[in-house]
Design an enzyme around this catalytic site. Structure first.
Site, PDB file in Angstrom:
ATOM      1  N   ASP A   1      10.009  -2.710   4.202  1.00  0.00           N
ATOM      2  CA  ASP A   1      10.326  -2.817   2.783  1.00  0.00           C
ATOM      3  C   ASP A   1      11.127  -1.575   2.379  1.00  0.00           C
ATOM      4  O   ASP A   1      11.203  -0.594   3.132  1.00  0.00           O
ATOM      5  CB  ASP A   1       9.021  -2.911   1.991  1.00  0.00           C
ATOM      6  CG  ASP A   1       9.232  -2.872   0.499  1.00  0.00           C
ATOM      7  OD1 ASP A   1      10.079  -3.636  -0.008  1.00  0.00           O
ATOM      8  OD2 ASP A   1       8.555  -2.063  -0.171  1.00  0.00           O
TER       9      ASP A   1
ATOM     10  N   ASP B   1       2.556   4.853 -14.037  1.00  0.00           N
ATOM     11  CA  ASP B   1       1.638   3.969 -13.309  1.00  0.00           C
ATOM     12  C   ASP B   1       1.884   2.498 -13.650  1.00  0.00           C
ATOM     13  O   ASP B   1       1.852   1.639 -12.766  1.00  0.00           O
ATOM     14  CB  ASP B   1       0.184   4.328 -13.631  1.00  0.00           C
ATOM     15  CG  ASP B   1      -0.310   5.513 -12.818  1.00  0.00           C
ATOM     16  OD1 ASP B   1       0.380   5.907 -11.863  1.00  0.00           O
ATOM     17  OD2 ASP B   1      -1.379   6.061 -13.152  1.00  0.00           O
TER      18      ASP B   1
ATOM     19  N   ASP C   1       4.474  -1.518   1.335  1.00  0.00           N
ATOM     20  CA  ASP C   1       3.494  -0.774   0.534  1.00  0.00           C
ATOM     21  C   ASP C   1       2.828  -1.604  -0.555  1.00  0.00           C
ATOM     22  O   ASP C   1       2.024  -1.068  -1.322  1.00  0.00           O
ATOM     23  CB  ASP C   1       4.180   0.415  -0.137  1.00  0.00           C
ATOM     24  CG  ASP C   1       5.119  -0.044  -1.255  1.00  0.00           C
ATOM     25  OD1 ASP C   1       6.045  -0.828  -0.965  1.00  0.00           O
ATOM     26  OD2 ASP C   1       4.900   0.353  -2.409  1.00  0.00           O
TER      27      ASP C   1
END
Length: 223
Positions: free
Chosen positions: A8, A39, A166
Site C-alpha cells: 500500500d 486522528d 496499514d
C-alpha cells in the site's frame, strides 16, 4: 516461498499524513466548515477521497459532500508531495529486496497520477513491477481487481505473493485476492483494528518486517 510483495502507499511505504491533513483542513476552511483533528482524518484515509469526506461528514447532504470532495482533490493536488516521505528503513528494505530479485509493486486507492509521482520522487532507483493508484474502470480496494492485475504482471502464483498494508482496507484486499497479509503498525491504524480485519502477521516497523523476510524469503541473507 515469497517471491513478490504488493505494498500500500499511505501509511505503509510513505508517511503522507501531514500533506493530507493540511489539504483537507484547508479545504474545510475554504467552504466554511470546522476543521477535523488529525486522528479523525487519519482514520478516514484508505478508501479514496470521497470516502474521507463521507467518513468525516456523514450527515451532510450528498451534494455538499461531493463539493467538498472535489475541492479537497484540487487542494491535495497542490500539496501532495510537500512533506510526504518514506518511513524510516523502508527505502533500505525495498532496495535490498530489489537486489535479491523479489518482485515489488504498489497498489493504492489514491489517484494514480499522485501515486506514480510520489513513488518516483521518494524511491528513485527502486524497480517496481507495477505502481497502481485509482483509475477509471478499476474498482477501489478492498475489491481485489487491481491486485489481481499486479499478480499477473508479476507472473507469480498467489501463494508466492503477500499484501503489505496499514489499514483494514488493505488486509481485506489481500484476503479478497487470496494472499497472505502483512499489517504495518507504523501506519494509520491501530493493532486492534488490524487484528480484527484478519491480518496474518503484524509488524511494528520496517526493520521488524525486514527481519522476518530475512528468514522467510529464500537467499535473502543481507536484509
Amino acid at each position: 516461498m515469497l517471491k513478490g510483495l504488493i505494498f500500500d502507499l499511505d501509511g505503509t511505504t510513505l508517511d503522507t499524513l501531514e500533506d493530507i491533513v493540511y489539504s483537507y483542513n484547508a479545504t474545510l476552511k475554504d467552504v466554511g466548515l470546522e476543521t477535523k483533528s488529525e486522528d479523525a482524518i487519519r482514520m478516514g484515509v484508505g478508501r479514496g477521497f470521497r470516502n474521507l469526506v463521507n467518513n468525516t461528514f456523514p450527515n451532510l447532504a450528498e451534494e455538499k459532500r461531493e463539493e467538498i470532495a472535489l475541492a479537497y482533490r484540487k487542494k491535495y493536488g497542490e500539496n501532495y508531495y510537500k512533506h510526504t516521505h518514506p518511513y524510516p528503513g523502508m527505502f533500505e528494505l525495498l532496495k535490498t529486496l530489489n537486489e535479491k530479485g523479489i518482485l515489488l509493486a504498489v497498489n493504492s486507492n489514491k489517484s494514480d497520477i499522485y501515486v506514480k509521482d510520489l513513488i518516483a520522487r521518494n524511491y528513485p532507483g527502486i524497480n517496481f513491477v507495477a505502481v497502481m493508484g485509482s483509475m477509471e474502470g478499476i474498482a477501489l480496494k478492498p475489491d481485489p481487481q487491481a491486485t489481481e492485475i499486479i499478480i499477473k504482471k508479476m507472473g507469480l502464483k498467489k501463494e508466492e505473493v503477500a499484501y503489505v498494508g496499514d489499514s483494514e482496507t488493505d488486509i481485506l484486499t489481500g484476503i479478497n485476492a487470496g494472499l497472505k497479509t502483512f499489517a504495518c503498525l507504523w501506519g494509520f491504524r491501530d493493532k486492534k483494528t488490524l487484528i480484527k480485519a484478519g491480518a496474518d502477521l503484524l509488524f511494528e516497523s520496517p526493520k521488524e518486517l525486514s527481519d522476518y523476510l530475512k528468514e522467510e524469503i529464500n537467499n535473502i541473507s543481507a536484509l
